[in-house]
Design a protein around this motif. Structure first.
Motif, PDB file in Angstrom:
ATOM      1  N   ASN A   1      -4.789  -9.210 -11.460  1.00  0.00           N
ATOM      2  CA  ASN A   1      -5.236  -8.375 -12.570  1.00  0.00           C
ATOM      3  C   ASN A   1      -5.154  -6.892 -12.197  1.00  0.00           C
ATOM      4  O   ASN A   1      -4.717  -6.063 -12.997  1.00  0.00           O
ATOM      5  CB  ASN A   1      -6.664  -8.754 -12.973  1.00  0.00           C
ATOM      6  N   LEU A   2      -5.575  -6.553 -10.981  1.00  0.00           N
ATOM      7  CA  LEU A   2      -5.519  -5.161 -10.548  1.00  0.00           C
ATOM      8  C   LEU A   2      -4.073  -4.703 -10.353  1.00  0.00           C
ATOM      9  O   LEU A   2      -3.742  -3.560 -10.659  1.00  0.00           O
ATOM     10  CB  LEU A   2      -6.331  -4.955  -9.265  1.00  0.00           C
ATOM     11  N   ILE A   3      -3.218  -5.575  -9.881  1.00  0.00           N
ATOM     12  CA  ILE A   3      -1.796  -5.233  -9.752  1.00  0.00           C
ATOM     13  C   ILE A   3      -1.246  -4.845 -11.114  1.00  0.00           C
ATOM     14  O   ILE A   3      -0.543  -3.841 -11.256  1.00  0.00           O
ATOM     15  CB  ILE A   3      -0.987  -6.397  -9.138  1.00  0.00           C
ATOM     16  N   SER A   4      -1.586  -5.606 -12.128  1.00  0.00           N
ATOM     17  CA  SER A   4      -1.144  -5.315 -13.487  1.00  0.00           C
ATOM     18  C   SER A   4      -1.668  -3.959 -13.958  1.00  0.00           C
ATOM     19  O   SER A   4      -0.925  -3.159 -14.548  1.00  0.00           O
ATOM     20  CB  SER A   4      -1.611  -6.429 -14.425  1.00  0.00           C
ATOM     21  N   LYS A   5      -2.942  -3.686 -13.698  1.00  0.00           N
ATOM     22  CA  LYS A   5      -3.533  -2.396 -14.088  1.00  0.00           C
ATOM     23  C   LYS A   5      -2.872  -1.236 -13.350  1.00  0.00           C
ATOM     24  O   LYS A   5      -2.593  -0.187 -13.935  1.00  0.00           O
ATOM     25  CB  LYS A   5      -5.034  -2.391 -13.812  1.00  0.00           C
ATOM     26  N   LEU A   6      -2.646  -1.414 -12.050  1.00  0.00           N
ATOM     27  CA  LEU A   6      -2.002  -0.366 -11.263  1.00  0.00           C
ATOM     28  C   LEU A   6      -0.608  -0.058 -11.806  1.00  0.00           C
ATOM     29  O   LEU A   6      -0.232   1.109 -11.963  1.00  0.00           O
ATOM     30  CB  LEU A   6      -1.916  -0.778  -9.792  1.00  0.00           C
ATOM     31  N   ALA A   7       0.150  -1.096 -12.095  1.00  0.00           N
ATOM     32  CA  ALA A   7       1.495  -0.901 -12.632  1.00  0.00           C
ATOM     33  C   ALA A   7       1.449  -0.153 -13.969  1.00  0.00           C
ATOM     34  O   ALA A   7       2.243   0.761 -14.201  1.00  0.00           O
ATOM     35  CB  ALA A   7       2.200  -2.249 -12.800  1.00  0.00           C
ATOM     36  N   GLU A   8       0.505  -0.525 -14.808  1.00  0.00           N
ATOM     37  CA  GLU A   8       0.381   0.128 -16.107  1.00  0.00           C
ATOM     38  C   GLU A   8       0.047   1.608 -15.952  1.00  0.00           C
ATOM     39  O   GLU A   8       0.690   2.469 -16.557  1.00  0.00           O
ATOM     40  CB  GLU A   8      -0.708  -0.566 -16.924  1.00  0.00           C
ATOM     41  N   VAL A   9      -0.932   1.908 -15.128  1.00  0.00           N
ATOM     42  CA  VAL A   9      -1.347   3.301 -14.921  1.00  0.00           C
ATOM     43  C   VAL A   9      -0.244   4.116 -14.245  1.00  0.00           C
ATOM     44  O   VAL A   9      -0.016   5.276 -14.585  1.00  0.00           O
ATOM     45  CB  VAL A   9      -2.652   3.358 -14.094  1.00  0.00           C
ATOM     46  N   LEU A  10       0.458   3.507 -13.310  1.00  0.00           N
ATOM     47  CA  LEU A  10       1.525   4.204 -12.593  1.00  0.00           C
ATOM     48  C   LEU A  10       2.839   4.210 -13.374  1.00  0.00           C
ATOM     49  O   LEU A  10       3.830   4.785 -12.923  1.00  0.00           O
ATOM     50  CB  LEU A  10       1.711   3.586 -11.207  1.00  0.00           C
ATOM     51  N   GLU A  11       2.825   3.555 -14.527  1.00  0.00           N
ATOM     52  CA  GLU A  11       3.970   3.496 -15.445  1.00  0.00           C
ATOM     53  C   GLU A  11       5.218   2.905 -14.788  1.00  0.00           C
ATOM     54  O   GLU A  11       6.320   3.453 -14.853  1.00  0.00           O
ATOM     55  CB  GLU A  11       4.260   4.877 -16.035  1.00  0.00           C
ATOM     56  N   VAL A  12       5.001   1.760 -14.139  1.00  0.00           N
ATOM     57  CA  VAL A  12       6.093   0.997 -13.543  1.00  0.00           C
ATOM     58  C   VAL A  12       5.905  -0.465 -13.910  1.00  0.00           C
ATOM     59  O   VAL A  12       4.835  -0.874 -14.358  1.00  0.00           O
ATOM     60  CB  VAL A  12       6.152   1.161 -12.002  1.00  0.00           C
ATOM     61  N   GLU A  13       6.922  -1.247 -13.699  1.00  0.00           N
ATOM     62  CA  GLU A  13       6.807  -2.689 -13.871  1.00  0.00           C
ATOM     63  C   GLU A  13       6.115  -3.263 -12.636  1.00  0.00           C
ATOM     64  O   GLU A  13       6.320  -2.752 -11.525  1.00  0.00           O
ATOM     65  CB  GLU A  13       8.193  -3.324 -14.021  1.00  0.00           C
ATOM     66  N   PRO A  14       5.318  -4.298 -12.796  1.00  0.00           N
ATOM     67  CA  PRO A  14       4.662  -4.887 -11.618  1.00  0.00           C
ATOM     68  C   PRO A  14       5.644  -5.230 -10.501  1.00  0.00           C
ATOM     69  O   PRO A  14       5.351  -5.012  -9.324  1.00  0.00           O
ATOM     70  CB  PRO A  14       3.983  -6.135 -12.174  1.00  0.00           C
ATOM     71  N   LYS A  15       6.823  -5.706 -10.846  1.00  0.00           N
ATOM     72  CA  LYS A  15       7.818  -6.066  -9.833  1.00  0.00           C
ATOM     73  C   LYS A  15       8.226  -4.860  -8.984  1.00  0.00           C
ATOM     74  O   LYS A  15       8.561  -4.997  -7.809  1.00  0.00           O
ATOM     75  CB  LYS A  15       9.046  -6.703 -10.460  1.00  0.00           C
TER      76      LYS A  15
ATOM     77  N   GLY B   1       0.814  -1.214   0.000  1.00  0.00           N
ATOM     78  CA  GLY B   1       0.000   0.000   0.000  1.00  0.00           C
ATOM     79  C   GLY B   1       0.845   1.259   0.000  1.00  0.00           C
ATOM     80  O   GLY B   1       0.524   2.242  -0.678  1.00  0.00           O
ATOM     81  N   ARG B   2       1.942   1.234   0.748  1.00  0.00           N
ATOM     82  CA  ARG B   2       2.851   2.394   0.771  1.00  0.00           C
ATOM     83  C   ARG B   2       3.450   2.641  -0.612  1.00  0.00           C
ATOM     84  O   ARG B   2       3.621   3.784  -1.030  1.00  0.00           O
ATOM     85  CB  ARG B   2       3.967   2.176   1.785  1.00  0.00           C
ATOM     86  N   LYS B   3       3.779   1.549  -1.307  1.00  0.00           N
ATOM     87  CA  LYS B   3       4.348   1.702  -2.654  1.00  0.00           C
ATOM     88  C   LYS B   3       3.329   2.299  -3.617  1.00  0.00           C
ATOM     89  O   LYS B   3       3.654   3.178  -4.418  1.00  0.00           O
ATOM     90  CB  LYS B   3       4.836   0.359  -3.200  1.00  0.00           C
ATOM     91  N   ILE B   4       2.086   1.830  -3.548  1.00  0.00           N
ATOM     92  CA  ILE B   4       1.046   2.376  -4.417  1.00  0.00           C
ATOM     93  C   ILE B   4       0.896   3.873  -4.145  1.00  0.00           C
ATOM     94  O   ILE B   4       0.866   4.689  -5.077  1.00  0.00           O
ATOM     95  CB  ILE B   4      -0.299   1.640  -4.212  1.00  0.00           C
ATOM     96  N   LYS B   5       0.825   4.230  -2.890  1.00  0.00           N
ATOM     97  CA  LYS B   5       0.681   5.642  -2.523  1.00  0.00           C
ATOM     98  C   LYS B   5       1.880   6.456  -3.004  1.00  0.00           C
ATOM     99  O   LYS B   5       1.727   7.567  -3.525  1.00  0.00           O
ATOM    100  CB  LYS B   5       0.528   5.768  -1.005  1.00  0.00           C
ATOM    101  N   GLU B   6       3.078   5.911  -2.840  1.00  0.00           N
ATOM    102  CA  GLU B   6       4.295   6.603  -3.273  1.00  0.00           C
ATOM    103  C   GLU B   6       4.248   6.880  -4.776  1.00  0.00           C
ATOM    104  O   GLU B   6       4.469   8.010  -5.209  1.00  0.00           O
ATOM    105  CB  GLU B   6       5.508   5.738  -2.928  1.00  0.00           C
ATOM    106  N   TYR B   7       3.954   5.848  -5.564  1.00  0.00           N
ATOM    107  CA  TYR B   7       3.911   6.032  -7.018  1.00  0.00           C
ATOM    108  C   TYR B   7       2.743   6.923  -7.442  1.00  0.00           C
ATOM    109  O   TYR B   7       2.865   7.708  -8.385  1.00  0.00           O
ATOM    110  CB  TYR B   7       3.826   4.680  -7.735  1.00  0.00           C
ATOM    111  N   ARG B   8       1.627   6.828  -6.744  1.00  0.00           N
ATOM    112  CA  ARG B   8       0.479   7.684  -7.068  1.00  0.00           C
ATOM    113  C   ARG B   8       0.843   9.145  -6.855  1.00  0.00           C
ATOM    114  O   ARG B   8       0.534  10.005  -7.688  1.00  0.00           O
ATOM    115  CB  ARG B   8      -0.727   7.297  -6.202  1.00  0.00           C
TER     116      ARG B   8
END
Length: 107
Positions: free
Chosen positions: A50-64, A9-16
């Motif tokens: 599936n949502l992890i993949s979408k989040l990575a795409e929108v945040l323009e990062v690799e899922p890893k 969650g912290r990573k998602i927030k950071e990239y967002r």
């Protein structure tokens, strides 16, 4: 290391925040409810693959990249991790690590 859901969650927030988008905007971009994004960022829920993949795409990062949170550990865990890494070094590599650390810390 801390709880996977919390760290993720912290990573998602950071990239967002890097992308300068709100939770509502991110939710719209990945087609989920904004409350779900809030729950993910607060470590209360974990997204589907599936949502992890979408989040990575929108945040323009690799899922890893969403799972690289070693630096988000608490200070005690960070110190322990550093000591473990240093203990595993050869004498030559330890000298080199000391040089890098010293040059980084002394300005």
């Amino acid at each position: 290391m801390g709880n996977l859901k919390v760290l993720f969650g912290r990573k998602i927030k950071e990239y967002r925040k890097i992308k300068h988008i709100t939770q509502v905007q991110l939710a719209e971009l990945v087609n989920v409810d904004d409350k779900h994004i809030s729950c993910i960022e607060n470590g209360k829920s974990f997204p589907s693959p599936n949502l992890i993949s979408k989040l990575a795409e929108v945040l323009e990062v690799e899922p890893k990249d969403l799972f690289e949170f070693y630096y988000l550990q608490d200070p005690v865990d960070l110190r322990s991790d550093i000591v473990t890494m240093l203990d595993d070094l050869s004498d030559e590599d330890l000298t080199l690590a000391h040089k890098y650390i010293r040059s980084f810390l002394i300005k």
